[in-house]
Write a protein that holds these residues in place. Structure first.
Motif, mmCIF file in Angstrom:
data_model
loop_
_atom_site.group_PDB
_atom_site.id
_atom_site.type_symbol
_atom_site.label_atom_id
_atom_site.label_comp_id
_atom_site.label_asym_id
_atom_site.label_seq_id
_atom_site.Cartn_x
_atom_site.Cartn_y
_atom_site.Cartn_z
ATOM 1 N N GLU A 28 43.239 35.516 105.986
ATOM 2 C CA GLU A 28 42.755 35.881 104.646
ATOM 3 C C GLU A 28 43.799 36.718 103.902
ATOM 4 O OE1 GLU A 28 37.957 35.691 105.552
ATOM 5 O OE2 GLU A 28 38.874 37.647 105.148
ATOM 6 N N TRP B 267 47.284 34.006 96.367
ATOM 7 C CA TRP B 267 46.593 34.001 95.068
ATOM 8 C C TRP B 267 47.001 35.208 94.221
ATOM 9 C CZ3 TRP B 267 44.368 30.054 92.889
ATOM 10 C CH2 TRP B 267 43.771 29.060 93.665
ATOM 11 N N HIS C 271 40.098 26.474 84.889
ATOM 12 C CA HIS C 271 39.643 25.860 86.138
ATOM 13 C C HIS C 271 40.733 25.896 87.193
ATOM 14 C CE1 HIS C 271 36.291 24.373 83.803
ATOM 15 N NE2 HIS C 271 37.097 23.721 82.999
ATOM 16 N N HIS C 272 40.307 26.066 88.429
ATOM 17 C CA HIS C 272 41.212 25.881 89.565
ATOM 18 C C HIS C 272 40.613 24.798 90.443
ATOM 19 C CE1 HIS C 272 44.072 29.219 89.177
ATOM 20 N NE2 HIS C 272 43.084 29.890 88.646
ATOM 21 N N GLY D 144 33.736 31.930 95.394
ATOM 22 C CA GLY D 144 35.146 31.577 95.170
ATOM 23 C C GLY D 144 35.299 31.185 93.717
ATOM 24 N N GLY E 274 37.364 31.787 91.161
ATOM 25 C CA GLY E 274 38.600 31.529 90.431
ATOM 26 C C GLY E 274 38.671 32.327 89.151
ATOM 27 N N ASN F 233 34.792 36.664 94.498
ATOM 28 C CA ASN F 233 36.198 36.340 94.606
ATOM 29 C C ASN F 233 36.916 37.502 95.256
ATOM 30 O OD1 ASN F 233 38.818 35.358 94.088
ATOM 31 N ND2 ASN F 233 38.119 34.460 92.171
ATOM 32 N N THR G 57 40.270 37.861 94.881
ATOM 33 C CA THR G 57 41.554 38.039 94.188
ATOM 34 C C THR G 57 41.306 38.868 92.924
ATOM 35 O OG1 THR G 57 42.317 35.941 95.079
ATOM 36 C CG2 THR G 57 43.503 36.796 93.156
ATOM 37 N N HIS H 140 42.016 37.644 89.351
ATOM 38 C CA HIS H 140 41.072 36.610 88.892
ATOM 39 C C HIS H 140 39.798 37.281 88.348
ATOM 40 C CE1 HIS H 140 42.555 32.977 91.517
ATOM 41 N NE2 HIS H 140 43.405 33.322 90.571
ATOM 42 N N SER I 125 34.660 40.499 96.566
ATOM 43 C CA SER I 125 33.897 40.416 97.809
ATOM 44 C C SER I 125 34.322 39.152 98.548
ATOM 45 C CB SER I 125 32.412 40.367 97.445
ATOM 46 O OG SER I 125 31.613 40.310 98.581
ATOM 47 N N GLU J 104 35.300 23.536 95.049
ATOM 48 C CA GLU J 104 36.606 23.433 95.710
ATOM 49 C C GLU J 104 37.065 24.778 96.278
ATOM 50 O OE1 GLU J 104 39.495 21.071 93.636
ATOM 51 O OE2 GLU J 104 38.031 19.641 92.922
ATOM 52 N N TYR K 56 38.892 27.113 102.272
ATOM 53 C CA TYR K 56 39.470 28.410 102.635
ATOM 54 C C TYR K 56 38.610 29.156 103.653
ATOM 55 C CZ TYR K 56 42.074 27.486 98.382
ATOM 56 O OH TYR K 56 42.853 26.896 97.432
ATOM 57 N N VAL K 57 37.489 28.564 104.021
ATOM 58 C CA VAL K 57 36.575 29.247 104.939
ATOM 59 C C VAL K 57 36.084 28.269 106.004
ATOM 60 C CG1 VAL K 57 35.771 30.952 103.248
ATOM 61 C CG2 VAL K 57 34.595 28.744 103.420
HETATM 62 C C1 LIG Z 1 40.772 26.713 94.361
HETATM 63 S S1 LIG Z 1 40.103 28.194 93.655
HETATM 64 C C2 LIG Z 1 38.589 27.575 92.987
HETATM 65 C C3 LIG Z 1 38.094 28.401 91.837
HETATM 66 C C4 LIG Z 1 36.842 27.957 91.094
HETATM 67 N N1 LIG Z 1 35.742 27.642 91.979
HETATM 68 C C5 LIG Z 1 37.117 26.817 90.149
HETATM 69 O O1 LIG Z 1 36.554 25.744 90.360
HETATM 70 O O2 LIG Z 1 37.861 26.994 89.195
HETATM 71 C C6 LIG Z 1 39.656 29.181 95.070
HETATM 72 C C7 LIG Z 1 39.180 30.576 94.747
HETATM 73 O O3 LIG Z 1 38.517 31.076 95.918
HETATM 74 C C8 LIG Z 1 38.906 32.415 96.156
HETATM 75 N N2 LIG Z 1 38.692 32.651 97.593
HETATM 76 C C9 LIG Z 1 39.239 31.997 98.632
HETATM 77 N N3 LIG Z 1 38.726 32.428 99.798
HETATM 78 C C10 LIG Z 1 37.820 33.395 99.491
HETATM 79 C C11 LIG Z 1 36.942 34.217 100.262
HETATM 80 N N4 LIG Z 1 36.885 34.136 101.591
HETATM 81 N N5 LIG Z 1 36.142 35.064 99.594
HETATM 82 C C12 LIG Z 1 36.176 35.170 98.252
HETATM 83 N N6 LIG Z 1 36.981 34.415 97.471
HETATM 84 C C13 LIG Z 1 37.799 33.538 98.073
HETATM 85 C C14 LIG Z 1 40.326 32.503 95.652
HETATM 86 O O4 LIG Z 1 40.664 33.844 95.327
HETATM 87 C C15 LIG Z 1 40.249 31.592 94.409
HETATM 88 O O5 LIG Z 1 39.846 32.307 93.287
#
Ligand SMILES: C[S@@+](CC[C@H](N)C(=O)[O-])C[C@H]1O[C@@H](n2cnc3c(N)ncnc32)[C@H](O)[C@@H]1O
Length: 291
Positions: free
Chosen positions: A18, A25, A45-46, A102, A104, A124, A126, A129, A151, A170, A174-175
């Motif tokens: 993480e 990010w 959007h991401h 998550g 973004g 999120n 980050t 963000h 968080s 999306e 990451y998890v």
């Molecule tokens: C690919 S982006 C998707 C963003 C958003 N859902 C969108 O569609 O625009 C992934 C996001 O997940 C967050 N992220 C990744 N792992 C995370 C976690 N374990 N807890 C919280 N946020 C997380 C990243 O910081 C990032 O903002």
């Protein structure tokens, strides 16, 4: 404060993986492919998209071609959010609570709020963000109902059964789905709905991770999960799928369009090969929490 210090001091980060992801990010503060597209309408959007694009723009004059490509990508990314909002029709109203795990730069959170008037908590880890999304919420006049929290999406501080819906756009690459669905099932009320859009590795046809999947993992510091892991996680935590849609074919044109853009990042051929070979799949999962 350097990016590294920010990551080290972030209480939401729990593991070496993480930390690496968060640093990735945290350093991406002004990526043009994410920022330029949202400038017009304030929706950032991401995520990617499904469906075809207007192919005539590829033959447009040099001077306007790139602009048209970016506008088309943004249109597609915005329309993609319907994959999340449509299955919530009839489930959400103005007093409903939704968690966007998550979040973004907030694009999906704002569109869920705009569609149903529900309050949305974007999760999120980050910080930039979160700051960015909070500024947008002020600008859009919805800061009272759309809030963002630093968080970890698999370990939030919300009480049990707090939300009517949990969405992930999306972010589950990451998890670990087993960890994520335990948390989502905990915060969902009985009968509450989970909607997730994700790319995953099709382990029914590819017993091992393919080169494309490994290359995407490396590019995005993610860990694409096997399809079976999603359904094991849903089952384990009492989330019963009501609809699963395979949109792999539909996910291809977006990557063809992105390949034609000057903002391409080099990851495009791996998505195209992955989807065309079927080793990578683009799924929408709708599941309800058992009572
Ligand atoms: C690919 S982006 C998707 C963003 C958003 N859902 C969108 O569609 O625009 C992934 C996001 O997940 C967050 N992220 C990744 N792992 C995370 C976690 N374990 N807890 C919280 N946020 C997380 C990243 O910081 C990032 O903002």
């Amino acid at each position: 404060v350097t990016e590294e210090t920010q990551t080290l001091q972030n209480p939401a980060i729990r593991s070496a993986y993480e930390r690496e992801l968060n640093l990735h990010w945290t350093e991406k503060t002004n990526d043009p492919i994410n920022l330029l597209l949202g400038e017009e309408d304030g929706l950032y959007h991401h995520h990617y998209a499904v469906g075809d694009f207007d192919r005539t723009i590829l033959n447009a004059d040099e001077g306007v071609r790139e602009k048209k490509i970016l506008a088309e990508m943004h249109r597609m990314e915005t329309e993609q959010v319907a994959l999340i909002t449509d299955p919530l029709l009839g489930h959400l109203h103005a007093s409903s609570r939704v968690m966007d795990a998550g979040s973004g730069r907030g694009g999906t959170s704002f569109m869920v709020h705009d569609a149903y008037g529900s309050s949305v908590d974007g999760i999120n880890f980050t910080q930039h963000h979160i700051d960015f999304s909070e500024r947008l919420a002020e600008k859009r006049g919805c800061a009272d109902s759309v809030r963002f929290h630093n968080s970890n999406m698999v370990a939030t501080e919300f009480p049990d059964a707090h939300f009517d819906a949990v969405v992930t756009n999306e972010t589950t690459m990451y998890v670990d789905p087993l960890e994520a669905f335990r948390e989502f099932a905990r915060v969902l009320r009985p009968g509450g709905r989970y909607v997730g859009v994700t790319w995953c590795w099709n382990d029914t046809t590819s017993p091992r991770r393919t080169e494309d999947i490994t290359a995407i993992d490396k590019h995005y510091v993610c860990h694409i999960n096997a399809r079976s892991r999603y359904f094991a996680g849903l089952e384990r935590f009492g989330l019963v799928p009501t609809e699963v849609t395979d949109l792999t074919e539909e996910a291809i044109p977006y990557w063809e369009l992105r390949t034609a853009s000057e903002l391409r990042t080099g990851v495009e051929p791996y998505f195209l090969d992955g989807y065309r070979s079927g080793a990578l799949q683009y799924l929408v999962i709708v599941a309800d929490r058992t009572a």
